[in-house]
Design a protein around this motif. Sequence first.
Motif, PDB file in Angstrom:
ATOM      1  N   PHE A  25     -15.339  10.630   8.527  1.00  0.00           N
ATOM      2  CA  PHE A  25     -15.271  11.801   7.326  1.00  0.00           C
ATOM      3  C   PHE A  25     -16.000  13.107   7.335  1.00  0.00           C
ATOM      4  O   PHE A  25     -17.228  12.484   7.445  1.00  0.00           O
ATOM      5  N   GLN A  45     -25.476  18.057  -6.229  1.00  0.00           N
ATOM      6  CA  GLN A  45     -25.058  17.506  -5.164  1.00  0.00           C
ATOM      7  C   GLN A  45     -23.778  17.875  -5.333  1.00  0.00           C
ATOM      8  O   GLN A  45     -23.257  16.907  -6.868  1.00  0.00           O
ATOM      9  N   THR A  47     -19.747  17.721  -3.135  1.00  0.00           N
ATOM     10  CA  THR A  47     -18.983  17.401  -1.984  1.00  0.00           C
ATOM     11  C   THR A  47     -17.945  17.533  -2.401  1.00  0.00           C
ATOM     12  O   THR A  47     -16.856  17.260  -3.260  1.00  0.00           O
ATOM     13  N   HIS A  56     -17.935  13.061  -3.394  1.00  0.00           N
ATOM     14  CA  HIS A  56     -19.065  12.210  -3.817  1.00  0.00           C
ATOM     15  C   HIS A  56     -20.050  13.448  -4.458  1.00  0.00           C
ATOM     16  O   HIS A  56     -19.843  14.985  -4.598  1.00  0.00           O
ATOM     17  N   GLU A  82     -29.864   5.731  -7.792  1.00  0.00           N
ATOM     18  CA  GLU A  82     -31.562   4.929  -6.878  1.00  0.00           C
ATOM     19  C   GLU A  82     -32.849   5.367  -7.399  1.00  0.00           C
ATOM     20  O   GLU A  82     -32.460   6.837  -8.162  1.00  0.00           O
ATOM     21  N   LYS A 111     -19.543  -0.667  -6.404  1.00  0.00           N
ATOM     22  CA  LYS A 111     -19.744  -1.614  -5.026  1.00  0.00           C
ATOM     23  C   LYS A 111     -21.148  -1.838  -4.653  1.00  0.00           C
ATOM     24  O   LYS A 111     -21.953  -1.469  -5.160  1.00  0.00           O
ATOM     25  N   MET A 133     -27.958   3.422   4.246  1.00  0.00           N
ATOM     26  CA  MET A 133     -27.335   2.872   3.054  1.00  0.00           C
ATOM     27  C   MET A 133     -27.329   1.168   3.701  1.00  0.00           C
ATOM     28  O   MET A 133     -26.557   1.367   4.369  1.00  0.00           O
ATOM     29  N   LEU A 136     -22.339  -3.507   0.704  1.00  0.00           N
ATOM     30  CA  LEU A 136     -21.340  -4.063   0.552  1.00  0.00           C
ATOM     31  C   LEU A 136     -21.876  -5.555   1.646  1.00  0.00           C
ATOM     32  O   LEU A 136     -21.078  -5.862   2.469  1.00  0.00           O
ATOM     33  N   ARG A 138     -22.945  -5.345   5.101  1.00  0.00           N
ATOM     34  CA  ARG A 138     -22.874  -4.623   6.177  1.00  0.00           C
ATOM     35  C   ARG A 138     -24.016  -3.904   6.691  1.00  0.00           C
ATOM     36  O   ARG A 138     -23.999  -3.606   8.091  1.00  0.00           O
ATOM     37  N   HIS A 143     -24.784   6.534   7.312  1.00  0.00           N
ATOM     38  CA  HIS A 143     -23.403   7.042   5.818  1.00  0.00           C
ATOM     39  C   HIS A 143     -23.757   8.342   5.778  1.00  0.00           C
ATOM     40  O   HIS A 143     -22.321   8.890   6.071  1.00  0.00           O
TER      41      HIS A 143
HETATM   42  C1  HEM Z   1     -22.955  13.090   0.217  1.00  0.00           C
HETATM   43  C2  HEM Z   1     -22.515  12.420  -0.417  1.00  0.00           C
HETATM   44  C3  HEM Z   1     -21.017  11.529  -0.356  1.00  0.00           C
HETATM   45  C4  HEM Z   1     -20.051  11.549   0.550  1.00  0.00           C
HETATM   46  C5  HEM Z   1     -19.229  12.723   1.255  1.00  0.00           C
HETATM   47  C6  HEM Z   1     -19.231   9.447   0.463  1.00  0.00           C
HETATM   48  C7  HEM Z   1     -18.240   9.904   1.085  1.00  0.00           C
HETATM   49  C8  HEM Z   1     -17.440   8.614   1.222  1.00  0.00           C
HETATM   50  C9  HEM Z   1     -15.808   8.248   1.866  1.00  0.00           C
HETATM   51  C10 HEM Z   1     -15.039   9.597   2.077  1.00  0.00           C
HETATM   52  C11 HEM Z   1     -15.956   6.656   1.715  1.00  0.00           C
HETATM   53  C12 HEM Z   1     -14.883   6.313   2.025  1.00  0.00           C
HETATM   54  C13 HEM Z   1     -13.873   6.148   1.581  1.00  0.00           C
HETATM   55  C14 HEM Z   1     -14.243   5.248   0.054  1.00  0.00           C
HETATM   56  O1  HEM Z   1     -14.597   4.464  -0.195  1.00  0.00           O
HETATM   57  O2  HEM Z   1     -13.767   6.102  -0.819  1.00  0.00           O
HETATM   58  C15 HEM Z   1     -17.051   6.170   0.972  1.00  0.00           C
HETATM   59  C16 HEM Z   1     -17.573   4.899   0.916  1.00  0.00           C
HETATM   60  C17 HEM Z   1     -18.579   4.080   0.740  1.00  0.00           C
HETATM   61  N1  HEM Z   1     -19.614   4.991   0.206  1.00  0.00           N
HETATM   62 FE1  HEM Z   1     -19.763   6.837   0.049  1.00  0.00          FE
HETATM   63  N2  HEM Z   1     -20.024   8.931  -0.083  1.00  0.00           N
HETATM   64  C18 HEM Z   1     -21.555   9.947  -0.124  1.00  0.00           C
HETATM   65  C19 HEM Z   1     -23.009   9.070  -0.775  1.00  0.00           C
HETATM   66  C20 HEM Z   1     -22.714   8.186  -0.744  1.00  0.00           C
HETATM   67  C21 HEM Z   1     -23.826   7.335  -1.143  1.00  0.00           C
HETATM   68  C22 HEM Z   1     -25.334   8.653  -1.868  1.00  0.00           C
HETATM   69  C23 HEM Z   1     -24.039   6.222  -1.677  1.00  0.00           C
HETATM   70  C24 HEM Z   1     -24.587   5.027  -2.050  1.00  0.00           C
HETATM   71  C25 HEM Z   1     -26.376   4.931  -2.682  1.00  0.00           C
HETATM   72  C26 HEM Z   1     -22.465   5.760  -0.989  1.00  0.00           C
HETATM   73  C27 HEM Z   1     -21.885   4.844  -1.073  1.00  0.00           C
HETATM   74  C28 HEM Z   1     -20.700   4.328  -0.592  1.00  0.00           C
HETATM   75  C29 HEM Z   1     -20.086   3.057  -0.364  1.00  0.00           C
HETATM   76  C30 HEM Z   1     -21.093   1.672  -0.995  1.00  0.00           C
HETATM   77  C31 HEM Z   1     -19.216   3.126   0.457  1.00  0.00           C
HETATM   78  C32 HEM Z   1     -18.180   1.431   0.348  1.00  0.00           C
HETATM   79  C33 HEM Z   1     -18.102   1.215   1.476  1.00  0.00           C
HETATM   80  C34 HEM Z   1     -16.433   0.304   1.505  1.00  0.00           C
HETATM   81  O3  HEM Z   1     -15.749   0.394   0.275  1.00  0.00           O
HETATM   82  O4  HEM Z   1     -15.932  -0.210   2.188  1.00  0.00           O
HETATM   83  N3  HEM Z   1     -21.603   7.187  -0.623  1.00  0.00           N
HETATM   84  N4  HEM Z   1     -18.089   6.969   1.470  1.00  0.00           N
END
Ligand code: HEM
Length: 151
Positions: A25, A45, A47, A56, A82, A111, A133, A136, A138, A143
């Motif tokens: 994405f 932040q 986004t 996020h 964190e 999650k 990161m 899950l 994985r 990320h």
């Molecule tokens: C710029 C900041 C971030 C953006 C734009 C972002 C965006 C996304 C998107 C689009 C997804 C896939 C769809 C969804 O499951 O919602 C995702 C999944 C995920 N993100 Fe982020 N994220 C950001 C930061 C973070 C941070 C800081 C963490 C944790 C420290 C995080 C943890 C996760 C996790 C655990 C998933 C789940 C993956 C799954 O369920 O398969 N994200 N993120």
Amino acid sequence: MALRDMLEGTWTGSGLGSYPEVAEFSYREVLRFESHGRPFLRMEQHTTGPDGSPLHTEVGYLRFVAKGRVELVVAQPTGIVEVLEGSVDEGVDGLTISLTSLLVGTTPSAKRVDSTQRQFRLRGDELVSELWMDALGRGMHQHLEAHLRRG
Ligand code: HEM
């Protein structure tokens, strides 16, 4: 120039996201470091996706604790907090802040995230923000990578 002054202000730009089993994405990011006159910066932040929809967001504090050492606490609306610590390197090519999580806390509905690593690299006018990161079950993978400029 003091580290705080080098980062203080509003940074905007775009990023790319990925993770195993997550479709790649892209996003726009606004990252603001705000000084309160004490040895930390408040970090906020936001986004958005390509269609302008909110993605996020997070808030935290980047703490300058000793020469070359920093700590970061961050809270996310996804139920994740964190606590990270790491180093600041001021090389000829710019500033690099590298952080590794000491703990990641999650609410019961969040999650599962076991650990994170973050890096901020200031190279000229550009600030590159990256996050890896282990989530899950994985494994540790990148990320996020965003390229930001002031304003
Ligand atoms: C710029 C900041 C971030 C953006 C734009 C972002 C965006 C996304 C998107 C689009 C997804 C896939 C769809 C969804 O499951 O919602 C995702 C999944 C995920 N993100 Fe982020 N994220 C950001 C930061 C973070 C941070 C800081 C963490 C944790 C420290 C995080 C943890 C996760 C996790 C655990 C998933 C789940 C993956 C799954 O369920 O398969 N994200 N993120």
